[in-house]
Design a protein around this motif. Structure first.
Motif, PDB file in Angstrom:
ATOM      1  N   ASP A  76      28.911  38.168  49.505  1.00 48.26           N
ATOM      2  CA  ASP A  76      28.762  37.285  50.662  1.00 48.26           C
ATOM      3  C   ASP A  76      29.838  36.203  50.663  1.00 48.26           C
ATOM      4  O   ASP A  76      29.837  35.317  49.810  1.00 48.26           O
ATOM      5  N   LEU A  77      30.735  36.249  51.650  1.00 49.23           N
ATOM      6  CA  LEU A  77      31.742  35.212  51.830  1.00 49.23           C
ATOM      7  C   LEU A  77      31.296  34.267  52.939  1.00 49.23           C
ATOM      8  O   LEU A  77      30.539  34.652  53.822  1.00 49.23           O
ATOM      9  N   SER A  78      31.763  33.040  52.893  1.00 47.15           N
ATOM     10  CA  SER A  78      31.436  32.067  53.930  1.00 47.15           C
ATOM     11  C   SER A  78      32.585  31.087  54.065  1.00 47.15           C
ATOM     12  O   SER A  78      33.500  31.055  53.225  1.00 47.15           O
ATOM     13  N   GLY A  79      32.542  30.277  55.149  1.00 47.03           N
ATOM     14  CA  GLY A  79      33.601  29.316  55.401  1.00 47.03           C
ATOM     15  C   GLY A  79      33.818  28.387  54.222  1.00 47.03           C
ATOM     16  O   GLY A  79      32.880  27.886  53.618  1.00 47.03           O
ATOM     17  N   GLY A  80      35.080  28.145  53.892  1.00 50.21           N
ATOM     18  CA  GLY A  80      35.427  27.337  52.723  1.00 50.21           C
ATOM     19  C   GLY A  80      35.826  28.175  51.532  1.00 50.21           C
ATOM     20  O   GLY A  80      36.556  27.725  50.653  1.00 50.21           O
ATOM     21  N   MET A  81      35.333  29.442  51.486  1.00 48.28           N
ATOM     22  CA  MET A  81      35.716  30.344  50.402  1.00 48.28           C
ATOM     23  C   MET A  81      37.035  31.041  50.681  1.00 48.28           C
ATOM     24  O   MET A  81      37.587  31.712  49.796  1.00 48.28           O
ATOM     25  N   SER A  82      37.562  30.902  51.902  1.00 52.04           N
ATOM     26  CA  SER A  82      38.858  31.491  52.227  1.00 52.04           C
ATOM     27  C   SER A  82      39.910  31.035  51.223  1.00 52.04           C
ATOM     28  O   SER A  82      40.029  29.847  50.938  1.00 52.04           O
ATOM     29  N   GLY A  83      40.682  31.985  50.727  1.00 52.89           N
ATOM     30  CA  GLY A  83      41.749  31.659  49.790  1.00 52.89           C
ATOM     31  C   GLY A  83      41.358  31.782  48.337  1.00 52.89           C
ATOM     32  O   GLY A  83      42.219  31.828  47.463  1.00 52.89           O
ATOM     33  N   GLY A  84      40.047  31.819  48.050  1.00 55.14           N
ATOM     34  CA  GLY A  84      39.611  32.008  46.682  1.00 55.14           C
ATOM     35  C   GLY A  84      39.835  33.439  46.222  1.00 55.14           C
ATOM     36  O   GLY A  84      40.106  34.333  47.030  1.00 55.14           O
ATOM     37  N   PRO A  85      39.720  33.700  44.924  1.00 54.43           N
ATOM     38  CA  PRO A  85      39.963  35.050  44.425  1.00 54.43           C
ATOM     39  C   PRO A  85      38.705  35.910  44.436  1.00 54.43           C
ATOM     40  O   PRO A  85      37.598  35.414  44.269  1.00 54.43           O
ATOM     41  N   THR A  86      38.886  37.194  44.634  1.00 51.04           N
ATOM     42  CA  THR A  86      37.863  38.180  44.314  1.00 51.04           C
ATOM     43  C   THR A  86      38.383  38.964  43.128  1.00 51.04           C
ATOM     44  O   THR A  86      39.497  39.509  43.165  1.00 51.04           O
ATOM     45  N   VAL A  87      37.608  38.992  42.051  1.00 55.99           N
ATOM     46  CA  VAL A  87      38.066  39.564  40.780  1.00 55.99           C
ATOM     47  C   VAL A  87      37.147  40.693  40.345  1.00 55.99           C
ATOM     48  O   VAL A  87      35.998  40.795  40.799  1.00 55.99           O
ATOM     49  N   ASP A  88      37.667  41.540  39.451  1.00 56.33           N
ATOM     50  CA  ASP A  88      36.807  42.547  38.837  1.00 56.33           C
ATOM     51  C   ASP A  88      36.100  41.929  37.633  1.00 56.33           C
ATOM     52  O   ASP A  88      36.253  40.733  37.346  1.00 56.33           O
ATOM     53  N   GLU A  89      35.330  42.714  36.906  1.00 61.01           N
ATOM     54  CA  GLU A  89      34.533  42.169  35.812  1.00 61.01           C
ATOM     55  C   GLU A  89      35.377  41.673  34.651  1.00 61.01           C
ATOM     56  O   GLU A  89      34.895  40.897  33.821  1.00 61.01           O
ATOM     57  N   ALA A  90      36.640  42.105  34.588  1.00 64.94           N
ATOM     58  CA  ALA A  90      37.535  41.620  33.538  1.00 64.94           C
ATOM     59  C   ALA A  90      38.269  40.358  33.955  1.00 64.94           C
ATOM     60  O   ALA A  90      38.984  39.770  33.148  1.00 64.94           O
ATOM     61  N   GLY A  91      38.107  39.938  35.209  1.00 66.94           N
ATOM     62  CA  GLY A  91      38.776  38.733  35.682  1.00 66.94           C
ATOM     63  C   GLY A  91      40.107  38.977  36.349  1.00 66.94           C
ATOM     64  O   GLY A  91      40.851  38.028  36.615  1.00 66.94           O
ATOM     65  N   ASN A  92      40.447  40.238  36.644  1.00 65.42           N
ATOM     66  CA  ASN A  92      41.691  40.552  37.335  1.00 65.42           C
ATOM     67  C   ASN A  92      41.500  40.379  38.843  1.00 65.42           C
ATOM     68  O   ASN A  92      40.527  40.871  39.416  1.00 65.42           O
ATOM     69  N   VAL A  93      42.438  39.701  39.489  1.00 70.53           N
ATOM     70  CA  VAL A  93      42.326  39.436  40.920  1.00 70.53           C
ATOM     71  C   VAL A  93      42.554  40.724  41.709  1.00 70.53           C
ATOM     72  O   VAL A  93      43.591  41.375  41.576  1.00 70.53           O
ATOM     73  N   LEU A  94      41.584  41.061  42.554  1.00 64.24           N
ATOM     74  CA  LEU A  94      41.672  42.241  43.411  1.00 64.24           C
ATOM     75  C   LEU A  94      42.181  41.891  44.801  1.00 64.24           C
ATOM     76  O   LEU A  94      42.664  42.764  45.524  1.00 64.24           O
ATOM     77  N   GLY A  95      42.058  40.634  45.197  1.00 62.87           N
ATOM     78  CA  GLY A  95      42.513  40.216  46.517  1.00 62.87           C
ATOM     79  C   GLY A  95      42.101  38.784  46.796  1.00 62.87           C
ATOM     80  O   GLY A  95      41.389  38.153  46.010  1.00 62.87           O
ATOM     81  N   VAL A  96      42.553  38.270  47.928  1.00 69.66           N
ATOM     82  CA  VAL A  96      42.269  36.904  48.362  1.00 69.66           C
ATOM     83  C   VAL A  96      41.163  36.950  49.413  1.00 69.66           C
ATOM     84  O   VAL A  96      41.222  37.760  50.351  1.00 69.66           O
ATOM     85  N   ASN A  97      40.143  36.103  49.275  1.00 67.88           N
ATOM     86  CA  ASN A  97      39.078  36.037  50.282  1.00 67.88           C
ATOM     87  C   ASN A  97      39.708  35.723  51.638  1.00 67.88           C
ATOM     88  O   ASN A  97      40.370  34.706  51.795  1.00 67.88           O
ATOM     89  N   SER A  98      39.440  36.574  52.639  1.00 64.27           N
ATOM     90  CA  SER A  98      40.169  36.463  53.895  1.00 64.27           C
ATOM     91  C   SER A  98      39.288  36.140  55.087  1.00 64.27           C
ATOM     92  O   SER A  98      39.438  35.095  55.712  1.00 64.27           O
ATOM     93  N   PHE A  99      38.348  37.011  55.443  1.00 65.23           N
ATOM     94  CA  PHE A  99      37.577  36.781  56.665  1.00 65.23           C
ATOM     95  C   PHE A  99      36.300  37.596  56.625  1.00 65.23           C
ATOM     96  O   PHE A  99      36.093  38.442  55.750  1.00 65.23           O
ATOM     97  N   LEU A 100      35.442  37.325  57.600  1.00 65.99           N
ATOM     98  CA  LEU A 100      34.214  38.094  57.751  1.00 65.99           C
ATOM     99  C   LEU A 100      33.964  38.388  59.213  1.00 65.99           C
ATOM    100  O   LEU A 100      34.458  37.700  60.097  1.00 65.99           O
ATOM    101  N   LEU A 101      33.221  39.468  59.450  1.00 67.02           N
ATOM    102  CA  LEU A 101      32.764  39.819  60.784  1.00 67.02           C
ATOM    103  C   LEU A 101      31.277  39.546  60.852  1.00 67.02           C
ATOM    104  O   LEU A 101      30.531  39.933  59.950  1.00 67.02           O
ATOM    105  N   ARG A 102      30.846  38.887  61.919  1.00 69.46           N
ATOM    106  CA  ARG A 102      29.422  38.605  62.077  1.00 69.46           C
ATOM    107  C   ARG A 102      28.812  39.618  63.032  1.00 69.46           C
ATOM    108  O   ARG A 102      29.089  39.619  64.218  1.00 69.46           O
TER     109      ARG A 102
END
Length: 399
Positions: free
Chosen positions: A242-268
């Motif tokens: 679940d992403l929400s406003g303010g989380m944009s730009g934060g990292p999404t990581v795997d269980e080892a802590g490797n960045v998979l991508g940047v939190n970008s947007f959501l569709l409602r």
């Protein structure tokens, strides 16, 4: 929009024999990750200039101020920080400043229905700094809560090195000085397979409104849902964290802590559909600007052997021979399943079709584009002397 099926992505790994890794790293701890995540406070002050009747121009009486909150993460020990491109995109900020100016003028009764003016103002109004024609100044402040014990001991002003707009990849690189002991997050080398466990991290604005100024980062767990491509050909990963406003730009990581991508947007929709940026694009963007990403850590658990492929390997043959009971068991299950299906078709309540909601993303405009055309029959009468806009329809009187 973006209805590509995920069946193919699920089928490919099923035919892959995945050997068990000799050793796997322990899942990274949230306390370690939190030291690499920062909060961004973005503030822009500008004057908004607009045309008046007779070919003149005027400036909105008060300077407009736009403030925003995003998240980011360290990618080098020397203060390089990644965030979402839309957080610092001058065109996004310009649009927000014009919206603020329109709302101000509506409140002052200089115009009516501010949202009807957005498209016209976006094309014809100027946003500038302290002097005519100058660029407005955007300040980005980087913070971390004191309790984290991270490298950001006090607020730092960040320099915007470069960015990609929302439509072109939605990533930005910032740089701060005076930071030591930073723990950069490693960047994965490939996109996550469907089903990969992941964690999205950031500072939700909704949480910030109900706690004190020392807001801690939120950790939202989930899995990769699909790999998609935008209409402009930009790869994106759908996640169910679940992403929400303010989380944009934060990292999404795997269980080892490797960045998979940047939190970008959501569709409602009836539920949220959340998206992060492309993994490989992030690594290329950093290297393009002289930042060598930290090598990824070893994967953990089921993800250890196949590059974040969470699907299990086929079980080895135990040598027990062919299970002769299997055909009879399958036949019985098919009969039971057929009976359940018949009952369901006869008794189910058929849903009423629901109109597909419009696309609404965190980086998308708050107002829909509308033409500020005169309504039929408006003759611009009954306006006070010197009025710049028609009180009845809101159109500029110079037209």
């Amino acid at each position: 929009m973006q209805r590509a099926a995920v069946v193919a992505a699920l089928l490919v790994p099923l035919g892959v024999m995945a050997p068990v890794a000799a050793s796997a790293a322990e899942p990274v701890q949230s306390a370690e990750l939190e030291k690499s995540v920062v909060a961004l406070h973005i503030r822009t002050v500008a004057n908004v200039r607009y045309p008046t009747e007779g070919g003149g121009e005027d400036v909105v009486k008060e300077p407009m101020v736009v403030e925003g909150a995003c998240s980011g993460f360290l990618v080098s020990a020397t203060g390089d920080i990644v965030t979402a491109g839309h957080c610092v995109d001058p065109q996004e900020i310009r649009r927000d400043l014009i919206i603020e100016a329109l709302l101000y003028m509506e409140k002052a009764k200089q115009i009516t229905k501010a949202k009807d003016w957005l498209e016209y103002a976006a094309k014809n109004w100027d946003v500038e700094g302290g002097s005519k024609g100058s660029k407005p100044e955007t300040r980005v402040r980087i913070t971390q809560p004191e309790s984290v014990g991270g490298p950001v001991k006090f607020d730092h002003n960040a320099q915007i090195i470069d960015y990609k707009s929302f439509n072109d990849g939605d990533v930005a690189l910032l740089r701060v000085s005076g930071i030591s002991g930073a723990l950069p997050l490693p960047i994965a080398t490939q996109d996550p397979a469907v089903g990969t466990k992941l964690i999205s991290i950031g500072f939700p604005a909704a949480v910030g409104r109900v706690i004190d100024e020392n807001q801690r980062a939120s950790f939202k767990t989930g899995t990769a849902s699909s790999q998609q491509t935008s209409p402009k050909g930009v790869p994106q990963t759908e996640v169910n964290a679940d992403l929400s406003g303010g989380m944009s730009g934060g990292p999404t990581v795997d269980e080892a802590g490797n960045v998979l991508g940047v939190n970008s947007f959501l569709l409602r929709d009836q539920q949220n559909f959340n998206f992060i940026t492309d993994t490989t694009d992030l690594g290329a963007f950093l290297r393009q600007h002289g930042v060598n990403p930290v090598a990824p850590r070893a994967a953990t658990g089921d993800d250890a052997s196949t590059g974040n492929n969470p699907l299990p390997a086929p079980a080895a043959d135990s040598g027990g021979g062919f299970p002769w009971w299997l055909p009879g068991g399958v036949a019985l299950l098919l009969v039971l399943a057929g009976g359940v299906l018949v009952w369901y078709q006869r008794n189910r309540t058929r849903p009423v079709p629901v109109e597909q909601p419009a696309f609404v993303g965190t980086a998308m405009p708050q107002y829909g584009p509308q033409q500020p055309a005169d309504p039929p029959g408006c003759d611009h009468r009954n306006n006070p002397p010197g009025a710049r806009f028609c009180n009845a329809c809101g159109a500029p009187l110079s037209r």
